[in-house]
Motif scaffolding. Structure first.
Motif, PDB file in Angstrom:
ATOM      1  N   LYS B 418       7.269   7.605   4.746  1.00 35.02           N
ATOM      2  CA  LYS B 418       6.240   7.119   3.623  1.00 35.02           C
ATOM      3  C   LYS B 418       6.905   7.549   2.250  1.00 35.02           C
ATOM      4  O   LYS B 418       7.665   8.117   2.014  1.00 35.02           O
ATOM      5  CB  LYS B 418       4.923   7.981   3.625  1.00 35.02           C
ATOM      6  N   ASN B 419       6.584   6.401   1.500  1.00 36.59           N
ATOM      7  CA  ASN B 419       7.024   6.532   0.159  1.00 36.59           C
ATOM      8  C   ASN B 419       8.571   6.432   0.026  1.00 36.59           C
ATOM      9  O   ASN B 419       9.087   6.758  -1.123  1.00 36.59           O
ATOM     10  CB  ASN B 419       6.434   7.608  -0.602  1.00 36.59           C
ATOM     11  N   ALA B 420       9.052   5.715   0.796  1.00 36.23           N
ATOM     12  CA  ALA B 420      10.612   5.288   0.512  1.00 36.23           C
ATOM     13  C   ALA B 420      10.579   4.337  -0.370  1.00 36.23           C
ATOM     14  O   ALA B 420      11.721   4.450  -1.076  1.00 36.23           O
ATOM     15  CB  ALA B 420      11.077   4.639   2.236  1.00 36.23           C
ATOM     16  N   GLU B 577      -1.544   0.794   1.474  1.00 31.42           N
ATOM     17  CA  GLU B 577      -0.681   0.696   0.679  1.00 31.42           C
ATOM     18  C   GLU B 577      -1.481   0.722  -0.615  1.00 31.42           C
ATOM     19  O   GLU B 577      -2.395   0.144  -0.902  1.00 31.42           O
ATOM     20  CB  GLU B 577       0.074  -0.646   1.039  1.00 31.42           C
ATOM     21  N   VAL B 578      -1.026   1.540  -1.392  1.00 30.39           N
ATOM     22  CA  VAL B 578      -1.730   2.036  -2.682  1.00 30.39           C
ATOM     23  C   VAL B 578      -0.743   1.275  -4.009  1.00 30.39           C
ATOM     24  O   VAL B 578       0.426   1.648  -3.953  1.00 30.39           O
ATOM     25  CB  VAL B 578      -1.971   3.335  -3.203  1.00 30.39           C
ATOM     26  N   ASP B 579      -1.269   0.455  -4.830  1.00 30.44           N
ATOM     27  CA  ASP B 579      -0.712   0.026  -5.908  1.00 30.44           C
ATOM     28  C   ASP B 579      -0.458   1.002  -6.708  1.00 30.44           C
ATOM     29  O   ASP B 579      -1.666   1.465  -7.408  1.00 30.44           O
ATOM     30  CB  ASP B 579      -1.536  -1.051  -6.516  1.00 30.44           C
ATOM     31  N   PRO B 580       0.623   1.515  -7.474  1.00 26.60           N
ATOM     32  CA  PRO B 580       0.990   2.484  -8.180  1.00 26.60           C
ATOM     33  C   PRO B 580       0.288   2.357  -9.521  1.00 26.60           C
ATOM     34  O   PRO B 580       0.162   3.202 -10.304  1.00 26.60           O
ATOM     35  CB  PRO B 580       2.433   2.610  -8.166  1.00 26.60           C
ATOM     36  N   ILE B 581      -0.032   1.130  -9.768  1.00 24.52           N
ATOM     37  CA  ILE B 581      -0.390   0.877 -11.336  1.00 24.52           C
ATOM     38  C   ILE B 581      -1.850   0.794 -11.253  1.00 24.52           C
ATOM     39  O   ILE B 581      -2.513   1.546 -12.014  1.00 24.52           O
ATOM     40  CB  ILE B 581       0.295  -0.513 -11.874  1.00 24.52           C
ATOM     41  N   GLU B 584      -5.391   0.366  -6.560  1.00 20.62           N
ATOM     42  CA  GLU B 584      -6.021  -0.126  -5.604  1.00 20.62           C
ATOM     43  C   GLU B 584      -5.320  -0.261  -4.291  1.00 20.62           C
ATOM     44  O   GLU B 584      -4.180  -0.072  -4.484  1.00 20.62           O
ATOM     45  CB  GLU B 584      -6.039  -1.594  -5.787  1.00 20.62           C
ATOM     46  N   SER B 585      -6.110  -0.139  -3.299  1.00 17.63           N
ATOM     47  CA  SER B 585      -5.582  -0.022  -1.932  1.00 17.63           C
ATOM     48  C   SER B 585      -5.705  -1.088  -0.980  1.00 17.63           C
ATOM     49  O   SER B 585      -6.637  -1.994  -1.212  1.00 17.63           O
ATOM     50  CB  SER B 585      -6.087   1.225  -1.064  1.00 17.63           C
ATOM     51  N   GLU B 586      -4.607  -1.395  -0.117  1.00 22.61           N
ATOM     52  CA  GLU B 586      -4.800  -2.368   0.822  1.00 22.61           C
ATOM     53  C   GLU B 586      -4.550  -1.889   2.074  1.00 22.61           C
ATOM     54  O   GLU B 586      -3.798  -0.749   2.063  1.00 22.61           O
ATOM     55  CB  GLU B 586      -3.654  -3.402   0.368  1.00 22.61           C
ATOM     56  N   ILE B 587      -5.356  -2.232   3.122  1.00 27.55           N
ATOM     57  CA  ILE B 587      -5.353  -1.803   4.413  1.00 27.55           C
ATOM     58  C   ILE B 587      -4.268  -2.625   4.916  1.00 27.55           C
ATOM     59  O   ILE B 587      -4.348  -3.733   5.335  1.00 27.55           O
ATOM     60  CB  ILE B 587      -6.551  -1.794   5.007  1.00 27.55           C
ATOM     61  N   LYS B 588      -3.406  -1.904   5.782  1.00 27.82           N
ATOM     62  CA  LYS B 588      -2.250  -2.636   6.146  1.00 27.82           C
ATOM     63  C   LYS B 588      -2.257  -2.795   7.805  1.00 27.82           C
ATOM     64  O   LYS B 588      -1.758  -3.526   8.341  1.00 27.82           O
ATOM     65  CB  LYS B 588      -0.849  -1.838   5.929  1.00 27.82           C
ATOM     66  N   GLY B 589      -2.867  -1.619   8.368  1.00 22.81           N
ATOM     67  CA  GLY B 589      -3.292  -1.515   9.742  1.00 22.81           C
ATOM     68  C   GLY B 589      -4.003  -0.513  10.014  1.00 22.81           C
ATOM     69  O   GLY B 589      -4.536   0.291   9.505  1.00 22.81           O
ATOM     70  N   VAL B 590      -4.835  -1.140  11.339  1.00 20.38           N
ATOM     71  CA  VAL B 590      -5.668  -0.015  12.072  1.00 20.38           C
ATOM     72  C   VAL B 590      -5.503  -0.190  13.512  1.00 20.38           C
ATOM     73  O   VAL B 590      -5.444  -1.093  13.870  1.00 20.38           O
ATOM     74  CB  VAL B 590      -7.446  -0.664  11.337  1.00 20.38           C
ATOM     75  N   LEU B 684      -7.818   9.776   4.595  1.00 18.69           N
ATOM     76  CA  LEU B 684      -6.529  10.488   5.039  1.00 18.69           C
ATOM     77  C   LEU B 684      -5.340   9.748   4.672  1.00 18.69           C
ATOM     78  O   LEU B 684      -4.429  10.389   4.118  1.00 18.69           O
ATOM     79  CB  LEU B 684      -6.622  10.992   6.429  1.00 18.69           C
ATOM     80  N   ALA B 685      -5.633   8.482   4.922  1.00 18.19           N
ATOM     81  CA  ALA B 685      -4.214   7.733   4.429  1.00 18.19           C
ATOM     82  C   ALA B 685      -4.020   7.568   3.006  1.00 18.19           C
ATOM     83  O   ALA B 685      -2.933   7.598   2.554  1.00 18.19           O
ATOM     84  CB  ALA B 685      -4.607   6.352   5.125  1.00 18.19           C
ATOM     85  N   MET B 686      -5.259   7.836   2.348  1.00 15.62           N
ATOM     86  CA  MET B 686      -5.095   7.534   0.839  1.00 15.62           C
ATOM     87  C   MET B 686      -4.367   8.910   0.325  1.00 15.62           C
ATOM     88  O   MET B 686      -3.938   8.991  -0.472  1.00 15.62           O
ATOM     89  CB  MET B 686      -6.432   7.347   0.352  1.00 15.62           C
ATOM     90  N   GLU B 687      -5.013  10.194   1.082  1.00 12.86           N
ATOM     91  CA  GLU B 687      -4.224  11.456   0.881  1.00 12.86           C
ATOM     92  C   GLU B 687      -2.886  11.369   0.863  1.00 12.86           C
ATOM     93  O   GLU B 687      -2.143  11.953   0.105  1.00 12.86           O
ATOM     94  CB  GLU B 687      -5.004  12.415   2.006  1.00 12.86           C
ATOM     95  N   ASP B 688      -2.601  10.861   2.097  1.00 14.34           N
ATOM     96  CA  ASP B 688      -1.225  10.808   2.342  1.00 14.34           C
ATOM     97  C   ASP B 688      -0.202   9.818   1.350  1.00 14.34           C
ATOM     98  O   ASP B 688       0.737  10.399   1.183  1.00 14.34           O
ATOM     99  CB  ASP B 688      -1.143  10.091   3.923  1.00 14.34           C
ATOM    100  N   ALA B 689      -0.662   8.819   0.971  1.00 15.04           N
ATOM    101  CA  ALA B 689       0.060   7.763   0.070  1.00 15.04           C
ATOM    102  C   ALA B 689       0.020   8.708  -1.409  1.00 15.04           C
ATOM    103  O   ALA B 689       1.135   8.379  -2.200  1.00 15.04           O
ATOM    104  CB  ALA B 689      -0.743   6.425  -0.097  1.00 15.04           C
ATOM    105  N   LEU B 690      -1.080   9.217  -1.710  1.00 15.24           N
ATOM    106  CA  LEU B 690      -1.086   9.611  -3.303  1.00 15.24           C
ATOM    107  C   LEU B 690      -0.822  11.050  -3.200  1.00 15.24           C
ATOM    108  O   LEU B 690      -0.845  11.816  -4.312  1.00 15.24           O
ATOM    109  CB  LEU B 690      -2.446   9.319  -3.754  1.00 15.24           C
ATOM    110  N   GLU B 691      -0.527  11.690  -2.359  1.00 16.80           N
ATOM    111  CA  GLU B 691      -0.470  13.038  -2.242  1.00 16.80           C
ATOM    112  C   GLU B 691      -1.465  14.065  -2.881  1.00 16.80           C
ATOM    113  O   GLU B 691      -0.811  14.814  -3.791  1.00 16.80           O
ATOM    114  CB  GLU B 691       1.029  13.563  -2.550  1.00 16.80           C
ATOM    115  N   MET B 692      -2.471  14.022  -2.633  1.00 17.81           N
ATOM    116  CA  MET B 692      -3.674  14.546  -3.323  1.00 17.81           C
ATOM    117  C   MET B 692      -4.535  14.755  -2.131  1.00 17.81           C
ATOM    118  O   MET B 692      -4.382  14.604  -0.965  1.00 17.81           O
ATOM    119  CB  MET B 692      -4.195  13.658  -4.426  1.00 17.81           C
TER     120      MET B 692
END
Lengths: 158, 714, 280
Positions: B418-420, B577-581, B584-590, B684-692
């Motif tokens: 993540k976040n590569a 996937e979160v747009d860093p600007i 907004e989030s986009e759901i990439k997989g379920v 949880l995915a949002m937490e993971d992406a944003l480390e919050m």
């Protein structure tokens, strides 16, 4: 103020004495008995009232009758009976694209509109094409499968 | 029919729905039918001082509390909600009267010309205000229900604990947004009231109308019209509409049609309860979760509705899928001056599962250990006890399900990678959950006592007579399949029409997956009875009534025992996937795996899975409904946003099967279960992406932006 | 009851509006919602309605000397399908509402609606589009920024029609278009942002920046853009200063779709990203 409005409805020349500001949706449902056209929101958000006007997908709730003069309107009732509908129906059935059914006639119209323009759509193109048709039951993916199935089966028909 | 019952068949109702010939309530027209429009409160809390109506043209009239022949109280759990406001109004949109007549345009004008004088009362708008209300809306302490439950010895767990974690979680409103707005048509003929409607529970409506009219049961008949989605939203609210329309039909002596407009429906009908859940957990040196305290508060709105039962389900789910031996759970359903909160797919459990799953994640992060390992260390196994001390009798496949979801989703690689790419920030989350199938506690045994009847005619065609409805979920198809398979006859020999209370016994409401699990079993049992006494060419009947399965027990006063006789299970993973600007989030997989016992029809099952997951994703990320001063801010179809086809990716799902011995062919619950996990996995995915850390849903980019707080950071 | 009129041609329409005050309805996708009364009810128009969607004169798309003239009654779908329209412009139109609404809604309607959230407007502002207004005896051309005077307000009088939109066909080397909204289809924007840069010999030759949904009208400042061009050519571009200029112009509100804070931050972030990526 009542005006005479001439248009073609599901293949038939139609003359109605009607108020030109009455919504096409109400005219179809109330005056023409075409209740396959549904009202889900009346604000162009849900697509349940989708019809084809001169072959183009449109929300019947956003169309005043005055704009219908001289045009051709096709509703789900007009599509039923065509070979294209038969393919769409079979595909929607087999893909499990129907649950509560309230969005279904509108979805079929959106699918028909897409396939007329693009008989072999990609996944993203199908998503785009049905993006104005809300469905709260299926989560959309089985509808996507249905359109893909119809495109394959109906090769050459659209 | 010898094939596997899971093999999909053609839906019973598919052709007419596609062709547009299925008759929804808005498509029905009775001869000489009048329309009704509702006069509603514009105040959140007030005394009605006076109402001045314009002069009514001939054929137009008002229907209000004075026109209720029976009791002006909607029969539900508590007796607090009137069909038409009495002296006070308690929420914006509360019905005061109907204006009835032929022309909708005239009705609209008459409503507009009516003026209402109010004397404002001090309103209660939030859980916080509700807990401290000095002028309660209900009772003395302003709550509709308060419960406590206890298990084990919390004191001991507390004293043994090496770590203590405490956090509060909040969830928001959610509107069902079934595509077909609510509506009923009532007619009154020869002393009998007949109501057609878009409904989930014909007998709930019938019982409410009986009380409203003061009629004998046989003088009230309820007929379900094709129902365009419900999701719990048409569980209790149609009772109100039906009572009102029935009063109007009696007064008019003509059929009366009462349909809600979409935006009216959004604003005034029931919604999912907002919640505030405080969890405090006690963890020992081996990272075993030995105890927990939970404090669950639900925002119930202005009237009790179903809140007490919703609260029970939330409380019973407080420990999630974890084996916590020492527990204390308290819960309250608070009265506020807002639209009534009600049933919505999951019925309290999505709120509770969100809290416990986030809690487990956060606790592990605080302790510096791997959250998934921490969760797996504590999960329930066969023989463990539930929050209420009931026993999980069947095998629990959770760890196998987790393994499979990890495999399907590439969870571990994604966690590492993540976040590569710094520009788009990706994250993945995984949730574990169950759903207790059928009514909570003693509902089936003591309240519903459902009955199902099968009738065989001389042509050996079978009709299923039950009160459960097809509302999109496929009940007509599954019930027919169950009967046909039990009788070993062709599916096309089995019929199931929309219920009509004059024809069908009370098999209970269409809720909580009880249609398949409970009523499906009754249909199965009736079919087996019919099979044994089968005489070709002869009209025969079989009727069975629900029997509480042996070996289970429940005490409704102490909340002890088996709150449910059957559980279904699920594991979900969601990648975002979160747009860093814009954040907004986009759901990439379920990815999803469920144990629903035996699947009655794989295609219908997938329909429930996809639909439930997408509703859950809407709940967690997109569906914002705020209330300010008693008024919903998002109260139109333009402003209340549900997912479109462009907002979700393909969903990969699989089933595992641990059958339920008392379910038809081993089937367990499905519909609610599919909703519970995706909001959590998304958060949880949002937490993971944003480390919050995320403690609230919906997760709005607006909230994330507040946290990011550029100004302070820069 | 209120009358409605379907003119035969543009001349007929322009004559009709001399003496009668009409509500002009092209696509009607906004008007029909605004005037909606409910199922089975006539929309509540308080003035007679003039239907102009089918006037052929208003449905033409031409290119001449580097300028596109687009008839006011062209639907967004017809623009998306037209080969004369540059891909960049289409990218903006493709994010408007839903396919069915794009089939009905017109570019002229979007302009005359003059909403700060109008999806085509930031692009049209950035391109210096002009609005062609006609009455029965004259035809004038007004820059869009002058035409729109406030939220839902513009300088059109009841005896005039917007008949066309004129916009240059421009090439830019770097283009950012971002519509920020709660979902990917059928959504009103929380913020929209268009930024375009043109380079010549790796020197900034032109830049255009516009924001939608964050002030009573679209935010664009040629002065700031010129300062960016000038300062970037002599290496003295101060990004903080640029941002603070725009900050004074961006005055978002809290509403049912988003918050003022979010909108302001997103504008700033989009701007920082654009300036950082393409200009420095």
């Amino acid at each position: 103020m009542i005006k005479e409005i001439n248009f073609k409805l599901n293949g038939k020349e139609t003359i109605l004495e009607i108020h030109p500001l009455k919504r096409l949706l109400d005219v179809l449902r109330e005056d023409c008995g075409l209740t396959g056209v549904k009202e889900g929101c009346g604000e162009g958000e849900c697509g349940a009232c989708s019809v084809l006007i001169d072959g183009i997908l449109a929300n019947a709730c956003l169309y005043p009758m005055g704009k219908i003069q001289g045009k051709e309107v096709v509703t789900i009732e007009g599509l039923v009976g065509t070979d294209r509908y038969a393919i769409l129906k079979e595909s929607f059935e087999q893909a499990g694209a129907v649950q509560c059914g309230f969005c279904s006639p509108g979805m079929i119209m959106a699918a028909e509109s897409l396939l007329r323009r693009n008989p072999h759509p990609l996944e993203q193109q199908i998503r785009e094409a049905i993006s104005g048709n809300l469905c709260r039951c299926t989560g959309y993916n089985m509808i996507l499968d249905a359109v893909q199935m119809a495109a394959k089966r109906g090769d050459g028909i659209w | 029919m010898n094939k596997d019952i899971s093999t999909p068949v053609k839906r019973a109702d598919v052709s007419e729905k596609l062709m547009g010939t299925a008759c929804y309530i808005g498509d029905m027209e009775l001869e000489d039918m009048l329309y009704a429009k509702t006069l509603r409160s514009s105040e959140p809390r007030a005394r009605l001082v006076s109402i001045t109506y314009p002069e009514m043209p001939s054929g137009y009239f008002v229907v209000d509390k004075r026109d209720v022949p029976g009791k002006n109280i909607i029969k539900m759990i508590l007796e607090d909600q009137p069909f038409f406001a009495e002296d006070v109004v308690n929420y914006i949109g509360e019905p005061i009267a109907l204006i009835v007549g032929k022309d909708k345009a005239v009705l609209r004008e008459l409503i507009a010309k009516t003026s209402i004088e109010y004397e404002r009362l001090k309103p209660v708008f939030s859980i916080e205000e509700g807990l401290e209300a000095d002028t309660p809306i209900y009772g003395e302490c302003n709550y509709f229900a308060e419960y406590r439950l206890k298990k084990g010895n919390l004191k001991e767990a507390r004293s043994r604990a090496k770590y203590i974690c405490e956090e509060t979680y909040e969830t928001g409103y959610q509107e069902q947004f079934y595509l077909e707005p609510q509506g009923v048509i009532a007619e009154y003929k020869d002393g009998k009231a007949v109501i057609y409607g878009s409904i989930q529970c014909p007998y709930y409506v019938k019982n409410a109308v009986i009380e409203c009219l003061g009629f004998a049961p046989e003088m009230v008949r309820i007929v379900q019209a094709t129902t365009g989605g419900a999701f719990g939203g048409k569980e209790d609210y149609p009772s109100l509409l039906a009572g009102q329309a029935a009063c109007a039909a009696i007064k008019a002596n003509k059929p009366v049609c009462l349909l809600l407009e979409r935006n009216e429906d959004i604003e005034v009908t029931t919604k999912r309860h907002p919640s505030r859940i405080k969890l405090k957990s006690y963890i020992d040196e081996n990272y075993k979760l030995t105890g927990m305290e939970a404090d669950i508060v639900l925002d119930a709105g202005a009237y009790a509705g179903l809140s007490g039962v919703v609260l029970q389900r939330a409380m019973f789910a407080a420990a999630g899928v974890y084996n916590i031996e020492n527990l204390k759970v308290k819960g309250k359903a608070i009265a506020t001056n807002k639209a009534v909160s009600g049933a919505f797919r999951g019925f309290g459990s999505p709120q509770a599962f969100f809290a416990i799953e986030m809690h487990m994640e956060h606790a592990a992060k605080t302790l510096g250990i791997d959250p998934l390992a921490f969760k797996l260390r504590n999960i329930l196994k066969q023989g463990d006890k539930s929050t209420t001390g009931g026993i999980f009798r069947e095998k629990i496949l959770l760890s196998e399900m987790v393994d499979r979801v990890i495999q399907m989703s590439g969870y571990e690689e994604k966690k590492k990678l993540k976040n590569a790419n710094e520009y788009k920030r990706r994250g993945i989350g995984l949730s574990m959950f169950f759903h207790g199938c059928g009514f909570t506690g003693n509902g089936e045994r003591d309240h519903i006592k459902g009955r199902a009847r099968l009738v065989k005619n001389e042509e050996d065609h079978i009709e299923i007579l039950i009160a459960n409805v097809e509302m999109g979920q496929g009940a007509q198809t599954t019930m027919r399949k169950i009967a046909a398979a039990a009788l070993d006859i062709e599916l096309n020999k089995v019929f199931f029409q929309n219920p009509d209370t004059d024809r069908v016994p009370d098999s209970g409401p269409t809720v909580a997956s009880r249609t398949t699990v409970i009523v499906g079993k009754l249909v199965y049992d009736a079919a087996m009875e019919l099979k044994t006494k089968w005489e070709t060419g002869k009209r025969q009947e079989a009727e069975v009534q629900y029997q509480y399965p042996e070996g289970y027990q429940w005490d409704n006063d102490s909340f002890e025992g088996d709150a449910y006789t059957c559980y279904s299970w699920g594991v979900n993973a969601v990648e975002v996937e979160v747009d860093p600007i814009t954040l907004e989030s986009e759901i990439k997989g379920v990815w999803a795996v469920y144990d629903i016992g035996k699947s009655i029809d794989d295609r219908l099952v997938r329909g429930q899975i996809d639909g439930g997951i997408v509703q859950g994703l809407g709940y967690a990320g997109m569906e914002v409904m705020e209330n300010r001063q008693g008024r919903f801010i998002q109260r139109s179809s333009t402003d209340y946003i549900i997912p479109t086809a462009k907002d979700i990716p393909m969903i990969q799902s699989e089933l595992m099967c641990e059958p339920y011995s008392d379910g038809p062919f081993g089937a367990k619950g499905l519909g609610e279960l599919t909703f519970v996990g995706s909001p959590i996995a998304y958060a949880l995915a949002m937490e993971d992406a944003l480390e919050m850390r995320i403690n609230n849903i919906p997760v709005r980019p607006e909230f994330l932006m507040e946290v990011a707080d550029d100004d302070k950071r820069n | 009851m209120v009358a409605a009129y379907r003119p035969k041609n543009l001349k007929d329409a322009l004559e009709a509006i001399i003496y009668t005050e009409y509500i002009v309805l092209a696509g009607g996708t906004d008007l029909m919602v605004k005037k909606k009364q409910g199922a089975g009810l006539l929309p509540a128009f308080d003035k007679p309605v003039l239907f102009i969607a089918d006037l052929e004169e208003l449905k033409q798309i031409n290119e001449k000397e580097g300028y596109l003239t687009i008839g006011a009654a062209c639907s967004f779908s017809s623009l998306i399908d037209n080969p004369l329209i540059p891909a960049l412009y289409k990218q903006v139109f493709l994010q408007i509402a839903s396919p069915a609404v794009r089939n009905i809604a017109t570019i002229g309607g979007n302009i005359c609606n003059s909403s700060p959230a109008g999806d085509s407007l930031p692009l049209l502002y950035a391109l210096d589009a002009s609005i062609i207004i006609e009455n029965s005896c004259r035809r004038i051309e007004i820059p869009i920024a002058d035409f729109i005077t406030g939220p839902g307000r513009n300088m059109l009088t009841s005896s005039e029609l917007v008949t066309a939109i004129k916009l240059p066909v421009l090439h830019f080397d770097y283009v950012v278009y971002k519509k920020v909204s709660a979902r990917k289809s059928t959504a009103l924007s929380k913020v929209s942002f268009v930024a375009m840069a043109k380079l010549k010999d790796s020197r900034l030759e032109d830049v255009r920046i516009a924001f939608g949904s964050v002030a009573p009208t679209i935010v664009r400042s040629r002065d700031v853009e010129e300062a960016i061009i000038y300062n970037s050519s002599n290496g003295s571009l101060d990004k903080t200063e640029i941002i603070s200029y725009y900050t004074t112009l961006i005055k978002p509100i809290d509403d049912q779709r988003s918050t003022a804070f979010y909108r302001r931050q997103v504008c700033k972030r989009l701007l920082v990203d654009f300036l950082g990526n393409w200009l420095c």
